[in-house]
Design an enzyme around this catalytic site. Structure first.
Site, PDB file in Angstrom:
ATOM      1  N   CYS A  61     -29.270 -34.516  -6.425  1.00 16.27           N
ATOM      2  CA  CYS A  61     -27.980 -34.569  -6.761  1.00 16.27           C
ATOM      3  C   CYS A  61     -27.799 -35.466  -8.005  1.00 16.27           C
ATOM      4  CB  CYS A  61     -27.093 -35.154  -5.660  1.00 16.27           C
ATOM      5  SG  CYS A  61     -27.702 -36.872  -5.403  1.00 16.27           S
TER       6      CYS A  61
ATOM      7  N   CYS B 166      -4.151 -35.389  -1.299  1.00 14.42           N
ATOM      8  CA  CYS B 166      -5.590 -35.281  -1.725  1.00 14.42           C
ATOM      9  C   CYS B 166      -5.986 -33.902  -1.679  1.00 14.42           C
ATOM     10  CB  CYS B 166      -6.554 -36.072  -0.943  1.00 14.42           C
ATOM     11  SG  CYS B 166      -8.301 -36.154  -2.090  1.00 14.42           S
TER      12      CYS B 166
ATOM     13  N   ASP C  52     -35.434 -33.997  -0.299  1.00 14.70           N
ATOM     14  CA  ASP C  52     -34.409 -34.265  -0.513  1.00 14.70           C
ATOM     15  C   ASP C  52     -33.820 -35.584  -0.796  1.00 14.70           C
ATOM     16  OD1 ASP C  52     -31.511 -33.700  -0.938  1.00 14.70           O
ATOM     17  OD2 ASP C  52     -31.061 -32.852   1.270  1.00 14.70           O
TER      18      ASP C  52
ATOM     19  N   CYS D 119     -11.165 -37.477  -9.448  1.00 12.20           N
ATOM     20  CA  CYS D 119     -11.470 -36.578 -10.110  1.00 12.20           C
ATOM     21  C   CYS D 119     -11.312 -36.668 -11.507  1.00 12.20           C
ATOM     22  CB  CYS D 119     -10.502 -35.292  -9.719  1.00 12.20           C
ATOM     23  SG  CYS D 119     -10.599 -34.470  -8.233  1.00 12.20           S
TER      24      CYS D 119
ATOM     25  N   CYS E  16      -6.019 -41.460 -11.211  1.00  9.95           N
ATOM     26  CA  CYS E  16      -6.909 -41.389  -9.716  1.00  9.95           C
ATOM     27  C   CYS E  16      -8.347 -41.448 -10.368  1.00  9.95           C
ATOM     28  CB  CYS E  16      -6.408 -40.280  -8.936  1.00  9.95           C
ATOM     29  SG  CYS E  16      -7.667 -40.289  -7.347  1.00  9.95           S
TER      30      CYS E  16
END
Length: 644
Positions: free
Chosen positions: A602, A355, A575, A270, A267
């Protein structure tokens, strides 16, 4: 006992073309034609099919030559996801050539190197893009009259049709003939090289490869964890580094963790569930410091505080975008497969049943959605042809309220009654408060809202954060980790130099969560966002929470800040999206000469670049605080506070 070099090579093929090309790889080898039933290969994806067929051939021949290196190869011609095999008749050959006329197709050769005695297998592939000219009926019939097409994938041999058929060829010509000589030579050298025993020194963050050194060269090892000793086989190269696969773990690391998700590995959602959470935090904090140093602002790296962990390691996400796809010819719903070091041509969809980073609700929603899709004969949307129907299923969940929204993204669905699906879902999943249909026919794998229609329930769900209530619509941007965002916003309130008389300017405000969380501590907050939908959502959130000292203005930062502000601003909160500030936006903010800057990012790379711009303009870093809002992934959120 160390393996001695294997000398005998067996080519598991009856093809005279492969025999001729193999002679350019090795002066001596044995030819052993294999009689395998390729129809027994279950894979429907063209590349996976070619590799699986090559493995089948190699293993079949290895039964007669267990000590030898057996090489299997299988070449397929693919038009989109359709495999054009060997034609069964002149009519099927005609149909194949007409389909290829004037179009680009892929030629893929799957390769397998196998030694039965040691149970060692190395696979690979080569890919070539071939574009045909427009073929006339006379050209097709003239070629078929040669009667050499029956044993050719795609009904042609490139060495026979030449430039008469081929307009462009991108890749290895030998691969189109059926045996990529240079790729075979490289893989054979890797297969015959002795295995290595190495100690994993680190993780090649933000990738997830274990990192070691062997013979003076960096070695990247997927799945390996810092501190363990592993036996590996080199299988490829990536830049200056070599890529190796683990044969066995000789000594496991204390940093290794047991993944909670049964789909971890294939997957693409992750990367780090196999690494303990403390090590994940260490990797992220170190990555942030490294990017600040690389940007030439080492003084900022010294201001980095200890990373704040996510309150929840699993079930932390309040939004997931799942995709429809095909696997072995059947329709599936799940997440895109992880791109690997040896396979990067495209990403397939991995069927999933659960999930853990999102919610157990997946286990109730997926079966109902898939049953409905099958009952109505809906097919997966193909972004290349524009044909098909279903594309994505987006789920949003209020982690504090429990409310759920389901968004089905498809191409046009004339005649399909989605109210039936909505009724089933709401009966089986009582917390589902909103079911939305989004129509998107654009040639991209992104979720794009061309047309949005509420099928059933409310147009929004609600979430609470820091005592405030937020309405979340299908397109609302809201931090995906509610509990982690609460820690971040609380820290902003603690570290920003705020007073009851402060005027705060929020850039890229979205639906206003930061601005509304600060409003109770200051005189006024003004938010700016380029999306009118975001601004309308922010205004609504202010009304819902009876916050009266905020104003939200639609427009871009570059345009709205081109003129002097009507009233002084004490603190600006920035932001921006992942790419950070544009050059013009940075100049606009600097021209305001606001005493304090709060920057939420981020992306450590764009943060470091923009911080350097602020420092060059005379700002100083008061603090930098990383937050892990995305456990088991390489992403992190960072709060930087700057002053004059």
């Amino acid at each position: 006992m160390e393996r001695t070099p294997m000398e005998e090579i067996v080519l598991a093929s009856a093809s005279p073309r492969r025999r001729e090309l193999m002679a350019r790889v090795a002066p001596e080898f044995r030819v052993f034609p294999t009689d395998v039933e390729e129809s027994s290969v279950a894979e429907k994806d063209p590349l996976e099919y070619a590799i699986a067929a090559a493995v089948l051939k190699a293993k079949t021949a290895a039964a007669s030559f267990p000590e030898a290196i057996v090489i299997g190869a299988d070449t397929v011609v693919a038009l989109g996801l359709r495999i054009l095999g060997k034609p069964s008749s002149r009519e099927s050959a005609q149909a194949m050539l007409r389909a290829l006329s004037g179009r680009r197709h892929r030629v893929m050769t799957g390769l397998a190197f196998y030694n039965k005695a040691e149970a060692r297998l190395l696979t690979g592939y080569d890919l070539t893009y071939v574009t045909f000219r427009e073929l006339t009926a006379e050209m097709i019939e003239g070629y078929l009259d040669q009667e050499s097409y029956l044993d050719k994938a795609g009904a042609y041999a490139v060495q026979e049709v030449g430039d008469a058929f081929v307009d462009r060829l991108k890749g290895d010509y030998d691969n189109v003939v059926g045996f990529p000589v240079e790729k075979v030579r490289r893989l054979l050298a890797l297969f015959t090289a002795p295995p290595l025993t190495v100690e994993v020194e680190d993780i090649d963050f933000p990738a997830s490869f274990g990192k070691a050194v062997a013979d003076g060269r960096k070695l990247l090892i997927p799945g390996a964890v810092t501190g363990e000793t592993v036996r590996v086989q080199v299988v490829g190269e990536r830049g200056a580094a070599r890529v190796a696969e683990v044969i066995r773990v000789e000594s496991p690391s204390s940093r290794r963790a047991e993944p909670r998700c049964p789909h971890f590995g294939p997957c693409g959602g992750c990367l780090f569930q196999n690494i303990d959470y403390g090590t994940q935090l260490e990797l992220k904090e170190r990555h942030l410091r490294r990017k600040l140093v690389e940007a030439g602002i080492a003084e900022a790296a010294t201001a980095v505080k200890a990373i704040t962990p996510s309150p929840d390691f699993y079930a932390y996400r309040n939004k997931m975008e799942f995709g429809f796809g095909e696997s072995w010819g059947r329709l599936v719903l799940g997440l895109r497969e992880r791109v690997t070091a040896t396979r990067q041509t495209h990403r397939r969809t991995l069927s999933i049943e659960t999930c853990p980073i999102f919610s157990p609700v997946v286990e109730r929603i997926f079966p109902a959605v898939m049953d409905f899709v099958r009952e109505n004969g809906l097919a997966v949307f193909d972004i290349l042809s524009g044909l098909g129907h279903v594309r994505h299923l987006v789920l949003r969940q209020g982690k504090r309220t429990g409310e759920l929204m389901a968004i089905l993204v498809t191409a046009e669905l004339p005649g399909t009654d989605l109210a039936v699906l909505a009724e089933r879902l709401m009966a089986g999943v009582p917390e589902l408060k909103s079911f939305v249909h989004v129509t998107n026919s654009r040639p991209s794998d992104l979720v794009e809202h061309q047309k949005t229609r509420l099928v059933a329930g409310a147009p929004f769900i609600e979430e609470t954060l820091l005592g405030l209530t937020f309405r979340v619509y299908p397109q609302t941007f809201f931090q995906t980790n509610t509990a982690g965002a609460e820690l971040l916003y609380r820290r902003i309130k603690e570290e920003a130099p705020l007073s009851p008389e402060s005027h705060v300017l929020g850039l890229y405000c979205g639906s206003g969560p930061i601005e509304l969380s600060l409003a109770g501590a200051v005189r006024k907050v003004t938010g700016i966002d380029s999306s009118p939908a975001n601004i309308a959502n922010a205004v609504e959130n202010a009304l819902v929470n009876r916050v009266e000292n905020t104003a939200f203005v639609p427009g871009t930062v570059e345009a709205l800040l081109s003129e002097p502000l009507r009233e002084p601003v004490d603190v600006v909160v920035v932001d921006p999206p992942r790419v950070g500030l544009t050059g013009k936006a940075l100049r606009r903010v600097l021209n305001l000469n606001i005493p304090a800057v709060v920057y939420v990012s981020c992306n450590p790379v764009s943060l470091a670049r923009d911080l350097r711009g602020f420092l060059d303009a005379g700002y100083r870093v008061a603090s930098i605080s990383p937050f892990d809002l995305f456990p088991h992934t390489p992403h992190l959120e960072t709060l930087a506070v700057l002053g004059k």
